[in-house]
Structure formats: structure tokens, C-alpha cells
Design a protein around this motif. Structure first.
Motif, PDB file in Angstrom:
ATOM      1  N   LEU A  13      43.729  -2.305   8.678  1.00 48.48           N
ATOM      2  CA  LEU A  13      44.663  -1.000   8.607  1.00 48.48           C
ATOM      3  C   LEU A  13      45.372  -1.030  10.158  1.00 48.48           C
ATOM      4  O   LEU A  13      46.536  -0.577   9.871  1.00 48.48           O
ATOM      5  CB  LEU A  13      43.672   0.108   8.733  1.00 48.48           C
ATOM      6  CG  LEU A  13      43.143   0.371   7.183  1.00 48.48           C
ATOM      7  CD1 LEU A  13      42.196   1.492   7.274  1.00 48.48           C
ATOM      8  CD2 LEU A  13      44.092   0.440   6.027  1.00 48.48           C
ATOM      9  N   SER A  14      44.605  -1.553  11.157  1.00 43.87           N
ATOM     10  CA  SER A  14      45.324  -1.413  12.566  1.00 43.87           C
ATOM     11  C   SER A  14      46.721  -2.550  12.323  1.00 43.87           C
ATOM     12  O   SER A  14      47.323  -2.360  13.000  1.00 43.87           O
ATOM     13  CB  SER A  14      44.375  -2.163  13.621  1.00 43.87           C
ATOM     14  OG  SER A  14      43.178  -1.019  13.773  1.00 43.87           O
ATOM     15  N   PHE A  15      46.432  -3.643  11.705  1.00 49.04           N
ATOM     16  CA  PHE A  15      47.519  -4.704  11.531  1.00 49.04           C
ATOM     17  C   PHE A  15      48.655  -4.017  10.678  1.00 49.04           C
ATOM     18  O   PHE A  15      49.822  -4.376  11.513  1.00 49.04           O
ATOM     19  CB  PHE A  15      47.139  -5.679  10.620  1.00 49.04           C
ATOM     20  CG  PHE A  15      48.132  -6.691  10.537  1.00 49.04           C
ATOM     21  CD1 PHE A  15      48.462  -7.594  11.715  1.00 49.04           C
ATOM     22  CD2 PHE A  15      48.700  -6.807   9.199  1.00 49.04           C
ATOM     23  CE1 PHE A  15      49.487  -8.651  11.170  1.00 49.04           C
ATOM     24  CE2 PHE A  15      49.657  -7.935   8.853  1.00 49.04           C
ATOM     25  CZ  PHE A  15      50.165  -8.642  10.143  1.00 49.04           C
ATOM     26  N   ARG A 319      54.612  -2.091   3.846  1.00 52.41           N
ATOM     27  CA  ARG A 319      53.139  -2.287   3.521  1.00 52.41           C
ATOM     28  C   ARG A 319      52.742  -3.708   3.137  1.00 52.41           C
ATOM     29  O   ARG A 319      51.563  -4.227   3.279  1.00 52.41           O
ATOM     30  CB  ARG A 319      52.681  -1.244   2.608  1.00 52.41           C
ATOM     31  CG  ARG A 319      53.108  -1.646   1.102  1.00 52.41           C
ATOM     32  CD  ARG A 319      52.516  -0.521   0.338  1.00 52.41           C
ATOM     33  NE  ARG A 319      53.234   0.958   0.351  1.00 52.41           N
ATOM     34  CZ  ARG A 319      52.394   2.048   0.064  1.00 52.41           C
ATOM     35  NH1 ARG A 319      51.600   1.708  -0.661  1.00 52.41           N
ATOM     36  NH2 ARG A 319      53.228   2.982   0.437  1.00 52.41           N
ATOM     37  N   TRP A 320      53.776  -4.452   2.809  1.00 53.66           N
ATOM     38  CA  TRP A 320      53.560  -5.951   2.336  1.00 53.66           C
ATOM     39  C   TRP A 320      53.438  -7.015   3.448  1.00 53.66           C
ATOM     40  O   TRP A 320      53.082  -8.019   3.450  1.00 53.66           O
ATOM     41  CB  TRP A 320      54.686  -6.215   1.449  1.00 53.66           C
ATOM     42  CG  TRP A 320      56.227  -6.416   2.079  1.00 53.66           C
ATOM     43  CD1 TRP A 320      57.019  -5.283   2.033  1.00 53.66           C
ATOM     44  CD2 TRP A 320      56.623  -7.336   3.021  1.00 53.66           C
ATOM     45  NE1 TRP A 320      58.227  -5.586   2.823  1.00 53.66           N
ATOM     46  CE2 TRP A 320      57.815  -6.906   3.287  1.00 53.66           C
ATOM     47  CE3 TRP A 320      56.203  -8.589   3.194  1.00 53.66           C
ATOM     48  CZ2 TRP A 320      58.733  -7.752   3.880  1.00 53.66           C
ATOM     49  CZ3 TRP A 320      57.220  -9.404   4.004  1.00 53.66           C
ATOM     50  CH2 TRP A 320      58.142  -8.729   4.400  1.00 53.66           C
ATOM     51  N   VAL A 321      53.607  -6.201   4.903  1.00 55.71           N
ATOM     52  CA  VAL A 321      53.524  -7.197   5.925  1.00 55.71           C
ATOM     53  C   VAL A 321      52.124  -8.122   5.889  1.00 55.71           C
ATOM     54  O   VAL A 321      51.126  -7.568   5.454  1.00 55.71           O
ATOM     55  CB  VAL A 321      53.539  -6.212   7.326  1.00 55.71           C
ATOM     56  CG1 VAL A 321      52.980  -7.356   8.441  1.00 55.71           C
ATOM     57  CG2 VAL A 321      54.926  -5.763   7.424  1.00 55.71           C
ATOM     58  N   GLY A 322      52.390  -9.189   6.125  1.00 57.86           N
ATOM     59  CA  GLY A 322      51.001 -10.052   6.064  1.00 57.86           C
ATOM     60  C   GLY A 322      51.023 -11.035   4.687  1.00 57.86           C
ATOM     61  O   GLY A 322      49.968 -11.775   4.358  1.00 57.86           O
ATOM     62  N   ALA A 354      47.547  -6.364  -3.091  1.00 62.53           N
ATOM     63  CA  ALA A 354      47.349  -5.432  -2.136  1.00 62.53           C
ATOM     64  C   ALA A 354      47.918  -6.199  -0.841  1.00 62.53           C
ATOM     65  O   ALA A 354      47.564  -5.409   0.147  1.00 62.53           O
ATOM     66  CB  ALA A 354      46.441  -4.731  -2.070  1.00 62.53           C
ATOM     67  N   GLY A 355      48.336  -7.284  -0.707  1.00 62.54           N
ATOM     68  CA  GLY A 355      49.027  -7.752   0.502  1.00 62.54           C
ATOM     69  C   GLY A 355      47.784  -8.219   1.308  1.00 62.54           C
ATOM     70  O   GLY A 355      46.657  -8.449   0.967  1.00 62.54           O
ATOM     71  N   ALA A 356      47.835  -7.612   2.556  1.00 59.74           N
ATOM     72  CA  ALA A 356      46.790  -7.599   3.746  1.00 59.74           C
ATOM     73  C   ALA A 356      45.528  -7.126   3.480  1.00 59.74           C
ATOM     74  O   ALA A 356      44.670  -7.434   3.989  1.00 59.74           O
ATOM     75  CB  ALA A 356      47.491  -7.249   5.080  1.00 59.74           C
ATOM     76  N   LEU A 357      45.670  -6.303   2.579  1.00 64.24           N
ATOM     77  CA  LEU A 357      44.503  -5.512   2.154  1.00 64.24           C
ATOM     78  C   LEU A 357      43.984  -6.044   0.970  1.00 64.24           C
ATOM     79  O   LEU A 357      43.362  -5.433  -0.170  1.00 64.24           O
ATOM     80  CB  LEU A 357      44.675  -4.044   2.043  1.00 64.24           C
ATOM     81  CG  LEU A 357      45.098  -3.157   3.152  1.00 64.24           C
ATOM     82  CD1 LEU A 357      45.278  -1.777   2.894  1.00 64.24           C
ATOM     83  CD2 LEU A 357      44.105  -3.182   4.097  1.00 64.24           C
TER      84      LEU A 357
END
Length: 369
Positions: A13-15, A319-322, A354-357
Motif C-alpha cells: 500500500l505504501s508503494f 493503481r497499476w504501478v508495479g 491486481a498488479g502490485a497487490l
């Protein structure tokens, strides 16, 4: 184990938050021409944005015009009007890979009062997390103290077929979220409609959801007792409460257009009574706390027994970062319908990127006619 899970969740979440802030200019507070201001993170009860049901999940939320049965109480209350008997559904959603967040829902539809009455329960739980303090930032290991965050929406609704083409539905909700001894509660309502145009299987769906007021957090943990006096003698113990700001819930608008491309008499390509069914739907959703989102979902059925589904959600934010913007928001899944003594037992599964999540996996079970 709980500490590791908590660190992973907070790190992910911090990322995402850090990437969002860095895109907004110096200090993270000034928007750039490429990144306009938005209201993300400014509303309570954000779990209401997480869709329920494996069919809806596999089609990336594009089900508002074709949804039927008890899961319609979440997507579009009007879709529940088609229930002809007691229908029941339940499901479990594993959110964001191995982070330990889980969501459970259950809903029932019963023909009553010339229409259909429904009850639904939607609850999210963070799992146990170690309670931390400034002195013990990784948890009080010796005491073993832990807590969890829980969000819950309890609903009661009514849906009715006004004509053979038009259905309407509405419901009231009681929503609460928080931890032990501190929570925030709201009352809200939804209203929705579905209209079958009779042209090439086209069905229109629209819903306005989570319309409610403001509320503030309250509970024992926000209460303190202070001693008043002149420094030499205590006069009284006075009970005071911390001030908390009013919080709104996210009002959301959904519009969708679906079509039976194959399998019914009104289908674009005909084929009534055939072995194959093919549905497609496009959707638009907008809310007070996120950018306008678009979705596309497709469903194929063979002999009304086996189903394959896929979809893509376009979130229009960072939100797709990562991960890859092309694959973020993509979803897929399958379903199985088994006849059972005049009724049907349905099992559905979906997987969403969910990308990075990581991912969201949904398991659903429904008993219907």
C-alpha cells in the motif's frame, strides 16, 4: 507470521501511495497537467467498491444489465426481480494474494408482496494484526495483543417486474466499519433498473448506490477521563471524547449495456434453443472518490451447464504501478451449473489481476431454480 503479513500489506500500500504522490509534483500535493486532482481515499467504507460474486468478478464488474438472482442485490437491485423461488447464494473472496484479507457475502431472494424481497450480508476482515505502540512498532510480542479491521454492510431490498421488459429495485443498507471499540456507521440506499429493449437482445441497466449521509467515528477507545483541579486538590474526573471528522460513503453510479449475442430468440445472431450461449456487456461506473471506470465482459455457455468468462476493467488511474497497464484489471473464470431435484446448484470461480497487490480470487455457490 502475522507481522510478516502486516509488513507485506503495508509495504504494498505504501508503494502505491508513494507512486501516486510522486506523480503529483513537488511535495506530493501539487497536481501536474498530466495528473488532475481526484478524491481517492476521501470516503469511508471503500470496501463497497469491491464487487461480489465470481461471475461479476470474472467479467470485470460488467454485469449490471444481465445480473440476476441474489448477487443482483450488490450490482443492480432490479436484477433480483427475476427470482421465481427461494434463491440463495454465498461466497468467499481472497483479496490481494497472501496478504490475509478476506471478504465473505451471503444473499437470499424470496418472492413476496407481488415482487421479490431480498436480504444480503457483505463483510470484509483484515485478519489478525499485532497491536503496535511507539515503543513496540512491530507488535507487543509478549502480550500477544492483536486486533482486526472489519467492514460490514447489511441490506434489505425489494424488486419488482413492472412489465415484461422493465424491472426496478431498491434497498436500504446499514454499513459499519472499524476495530473493537471504535467504529463508524452509516445508513444508505440503492435504486436500480433494467430494461429489455427487445432489439437484438439489448438490455440496459442503471443503478445509483450508497446514497447516504455523513457520520463520525465513535467508541470507547476515543474516550478519556481527565482530572480537573487547582494543582493541589482534584475536584472531579471528567469524561471527554476525541473529536473525529465527519466521513461520507462513496456514492456510485453504474450504467451498462448487455446483449445476448447468441442463444435466444432475440439474440443478434439468433440460435434460440441451441447448445451455445454468448453474452457481452460494457459498463461505465463513476463515484465520488474515483475516476470514471470502463469495463467489458464476455460470457460463453455450453448447454447452460458449463460457462467460461472473461473481462477487463479500465481504472483510469495509477493503481497499476508495479505491473503492466495492459494486464492490470483483466479477469477470467468459469462456472458449472448442475440440475438438482427441480432446482440448480451453481459453482463459480474467478481470478482478477491486481498488479502490485497480486490478485483477487472469488469462490461462489448459488442455489436457484
Amino acid at each position: 507470521m502475522h507481522t510478516t503479513r502486516m509488513i507485506k500489506a503495508l509495504g504494498a500500500l505504501s508503494f502505491l501511495l508513494g507512486a501516486q504522490l510522486s506523480a503529483q509534483g513537488p511535495g506530493g500535493i501539487l497536481p501536474t497537467p498530466q495528473d488532475t486532482p481526484n478524491r481517492q481515499g476521501t470516503r469511508g467504507a471503500n470496501f463497497l467498491h469491491i464487487g461480489i460474486g465470481a461471475r461479476g468478478g470474472a467479467m470485470a464488474g460488467s454485469v449490471g444489465s444481465t445480473i440476476a438472482g441474489p448477487t443482483a442485490w450488490y450490482w443492480n437491485p432490479a436484477g433480483a426481480a427475476t427470482s421465481e423461488g427461494f434463491d440463495l447464494t454465498a461466497g468467499r473472496q481472497n483479496l490481494y494474494g497472501d496478504l490475509g484479507l478476506g471478504q465473505t457475502y451471503a444473499a437470499a431472494s424470496i418472492p413476496l408482496i407481488g415482487g421479490v424481497v431480498g436480504l444480503s450480508l457483505n463483510t470484509l476482515n483484515s485478519g489478525n494484526m499485532l497491536r503496535t505502540t511507539e515503543q513496540n512498532p512491530f507488535g507487543e510480542r509478549l502480550g500477544g495483543s492483536s486486533f482486526s479491521w472489519t467492514s460490514t454492510a447489511l441490506s434489505i431490498g425489494y424488486a419488482k417486474r413492472i412489465t415484461d421488459r422493465l424491472s426496478v429495485g431498491f434497498q436500504g443498507k446499514y454499513i459499519t466499519e472499524g476495530i473493537t471499540d471504535v467504529s463508524t456507521s452509516w445508513v444508505a440506499f440503492d435504486v436500480g433498473t433494467q430494461f429489455n429493449t427487445g432489439l437484438y437482445g439489448l438490455v440496459l441497466g442503471g443503478a445509483i448506490q450508497n446514497v447516504g449521509g455523513q457520520s463520525r467515528a465513535d467508541g470507547a477507545l476515543l474516550t478519556r477521563f481527565i482530572q480537573t483541579g487547582d494543582g493541589t486538590q482534584i475536584r472531579e474526573n471528567r469524561r471527554v471524547a476525541f473529536y473525529t471528522a465527519q466521513t461520507e460513503i462513496p456514492v456510485e453510479f453504474r450504467l451498462s449495456v448487455g446483449s445476448d449475442l447468441l442463444g435466444t430468440s432475440n439474440s443478434l445472431f439468433g440460435g434460440a434453443g441451441g447448445k451455445h450461449l454468448l453474452n457481452a456487456e460494457v459498463s461505465i461506473s463513476d463515484a465520488t472518490d474515483y475516476s470514471t471506470q470502463y469495463g467489458l465482459g464476455v460470457e460463453y455457455g455450453f448447454r447452460n451447464t458449463v460457462f467460461l468468462r472473461g473481462g477487463k476493467r479500465f481504472y483510469n488511474d495509477d493503481r497499476w504501478v508495479g505491473g503492466s497497464a495492459a494486464t492490470y484489471g483483466m479477469a477470467g473464470g468459469f462456472g458449472l451449473r448442475v440440475p438438482l431435484k427441480g432446482r440448480a446448484l451453481k459453482f463459480d470461480y474467478s481470478f482478477q489481476n491486481a498488479g502490485a497487490l497480486q490478485n483477487i480470487q472469488i469462490f461462489s455457490l448459488e442455489v436457484t431454480r
